[in-house]
Design an enzyme around this catalytic site. Structure first.
Site, mmCIF file in Angstrom:
data_model
loop_
_atom_site.group_PDB
_atom_site.id
_atom_site.type_symbol
_atom_site.label_atom_id
_atom_site.label_comp_id
_atom_site.label_asym_id
_atom_site.label_seq_id
_atom_site.Cartn_x
_atom_site.Cartn_y
_atom_site.Cartn_z
ATOM 1 N N HIS A 63 0.828 -1.226 0.000
ATOM 2 C CA HIS A 63 0.000 0.000 0.000
ATOM 3 C C HIS A 63 0.857 1.268 0.000
ATOM 4 C CE1 HIS A 63 -3.946 -1.996 0.890
ATOM 5 N NE2 HIS A 63 -3.154 -2.904 1.418
ATOM 6 N N ASN A 136 -10.482 -2.579 2.663
ATOM 7 C CA ASN A 136 -10.159 -2.622 1.238
ATOM 8 C C ASN A 136 -11.406 -2.274 0.433
ATOM 9 O OD1 ASN A 136 -7.431 -3.251 1.304
ATOM 10 N ND2 ASN A 136 -7.743 -5.452 1.106
#
Ligand code: NDP
Ligand code: HEM
EC number: 1.11.1.6
Length: 515
Positions: A63, A136
């Site tokens: 990420h 997510n």
């Protein structure tokens, strides 16, 4: 953000050294005569270079590439019956939020439109401390056993020798670990390439627990549904944009907020009692499964609006440190082992990435005073003053116990390792529903195409055949269409145990009798 106020007069700012002294000549280094050499006494020049040498901090191991903004969460429906969290005790309660949306596998300069899940991380500043929802944009995940996470992530990153992304490595892992198929199907649907970061849904994926003021609790899943719909790009447009504008997602969100076109989401919760969980067809601790809407309807709880761009990306977004373990009373983890591992992993990586006092950075500091016995360490901006550094009898810290779920529900009976790794027919039911009932003909054609253009790059015929057998276990037609598109022979479905042989969700009966 508090840091911003200091710099509001940026246009009139006087150039100073880092100790605040005016600099007499910004563009010259002190030297002897016209040609030098340079002088060691020139603090401004040495400090400038030395600080520059230290500008980079470790990027997130996953990420790393992201966009971020601030906004608010507002409670729109009363859910005090299921949680005693102060945020939810009144309709109209508002909390400031920092959001960070990211791709997963790429480095911090990689393309925003890559086919990848998107992180959907929120820091909600409540009067009972920060509530981080580190979600997510997909409702499921590739694994249900945390032991697989580093292996899995390595296969989505670069090969150790070639330093290239590698389609064989990618599909080798996925085809050997077929519980990933549900997430693979969503990832290779159009939702795998969202149109920017700000027009997609967010899902807890994990099961959490909400606890009310009597100590009763519910399993929960949280959904953030984008008010303007989940907007996606087709594979070719995403690929083109990756080259033309790798920062497409950051730019789109910044410009939307800058022009007053604030992205917003409606927030829902699904709830399940422990008794329902025991009868549920799937384990509530299995991150590869969703809870069908028809059985567990979405209950609205609030809305989120992003209305403020960061004034300084590094200070307000890069230094933000989200963790699923930053929770508040009234919200608890379930025993989902992936969630439990995440509780360890995030603060651990924050201490490495930002230092042990990461919670004291302005973007991370709670809006309520922190009082505990942590002291010192690098960058202890707020070291709790003269307060004792142990639980003193002279001025002890008080505590305020709120209800929590006193009894545990998930006492595993039997071999949990076997349960987590076993693949049964249960693992294919939800991907099959996605293929057969949710996707229309165009979306199906896109899914086939999106898989084909990636899987065709795998050199190993064995890896291709194994992944095709996983797709065939979902639906033979799906697998055959992909096989045709990549010029590979059709294959039979992977052989798996029947659903009846799945080890059921085992519990101690104790608390379930409350319901
Ligand atoms: P529903 O028909 O009630 O739900 C289908 C959901 O699928 C929609 O509400 C939408 O979720 C989501 N969806 C639509 N297009 C796509 C896409 N291209 N990729 C992924 N998801 C999409 O049935 P069920 O609840 O029984 O679920 C059926 C299947 O839908 C599941 O097996 C799962 O694959 C998928 N799904 C289910 C979700 C859930 O929480 N139940 C959430 C998302 C997907 P949304 O409204 O969240 O956009
Ligand atoms: C980021 C570990 C699974 C969502 C990260 C980071 C680590 C990590 C180390 C970097 C954090 C940082 O440097 O600040 C893990 C492990 C997992 C796991 C060990 C499983 C065992 C998941 C799952 C989700 C998720 C299942 C979503 C449901 C995120 C998000 C970020 C992130 C959104 C970015 C946070 C941010 O914006 O700073 N993860 N992760 N992860 N993870 Fe996970």
């Amino acid at each position: 953000m508090p840091s911003k106020q200091v710099f509001e007069t940026k246009d009139e700012a006087l150039y100073t050294t880092s100790n605040g002294a005016p600099v007499k000549e910004p563009y010259a280094a002190e030297k002897i005569g016209f040609n030098g050499p340079l002088l060691l006494q020139d603090f401004h020049h040495i400090d400038l270079l030395a600080h520059f040498d230290r500008e980079r901090i470790p990027e997130r191991v996953v990420h790393a590439k992201a966009a971020g903004a601030h906004g608010y969460f507002e409670v729109t429906h009363d859910i005090s019956d299921i949680t005693c969290a102060a945020l939810f005790n009144k309709v109209g309660n508002k909390a400031r939020v920092t959001a960070r949306f990211s791709t997963v596998g790429g480095e911090s300069g990689s393309a925003d439109t890559a086919r990848d899940p998107r992180g959907f991380a929120l820091k909600i500043r409540t009067e009972e401390g920060n509530l981080d929802w580190v979600f997510n944009n997909t409702p499921v995940f590739f694994i249900r056993d945390p032991a697989k996470f580093p292996h899995f992530i390595h296969t989505q990153k670069r090969d150790p020798q070639t330093h290239l992304k590698d389609a064989d490595m990618f599909w080798d892992y996925l085809s050997q670990n077929p519980e990933s198929i549900h997430q693979v199907m969503i990832l290779f649907s159009d939702r795998g390439t969202p149109d920017g970061y700000h027009q997609m849904n967010g899902y807890s994926g994990h099961t959490f627990k909400f606890v009310n003021d009597k100590g009763d609790w519910w399993y929960t899943q949280i959904h953030f549904i984008a008010d303007k719909g989940f907007k996606s790009l087709d594979n070719e447009t995403a690929g083109r944009l990756a080259g033309e504008n790798p920062d497409y997602g950051i730019q789109a969100m910044f410009e939307a907020i800058d022009s007053g076109n604030f992205p917003s989401w409606t927030v829902y919760v699904q709830t399940m009692t422990p008794a329902q969980a025991e009868k549920f067809r799937y384990s509530v601790l299995d991150l590869t499964k969703v809870w069908p809407h028809s059985e567990f309807p979405l209950r609205p709880i609030g809305k989120m609006v992003l209305d403020e761009n960061p004034a300084n990306y590094f200070a307000e977004i890069e230094q933000a440190a989200f963790s699923p373990s930053h929770i508040v009373p009234g919200i608890e983890p379930s025993a989902d082992p992936v969630l439990q591992s995440r509780f360890f992993s995030y603060p651990d990586t924050h201490r490495h990435r930002l230092g042990p006092n990461y919670q004291q950075l302005p973007v991370n500091a709670p809006i309520v005073p922190v009082a505990n016995f942590q002291r010192d360490g690098y960058m202890a901006f707020n070291n709790q003053g003269a307060r004792p550094n142990y639980q003193s009898s002279i001025s002890p810290l008080k505590y305020k116990a709120k209800p929590y779920s006193t009894a545990q529900h998930e006492t595993w009976v039997g071999n949990s390792i076997a349960f987590l790794s076993e693949i049964t027919e249960l693992d294919f039911e939800q991907p099959r529903a996605l293929w057969q009932k949710v996707l229309d003909d165009t979306q199906k054609a896109h899914l086939v195409h999106n898989v084909a253009v990636h899987l065709v790059n795998a050199k190993s015929a064995e890896v291709k055949a194994r992944q095709l057998s996983v797709f065939a276990a979902v639906d033979q037609d799906l697998s055959d269409r992909i096989a045709k598109a990549i010029g590979a022979p059709t294959v039979k479905p992977l052989k798996v145990k029947p659903a009846s042989e799945a080890i059921p969700f085992k519990t101690n009966i104790g608390l379930a009798q409350k319901f």
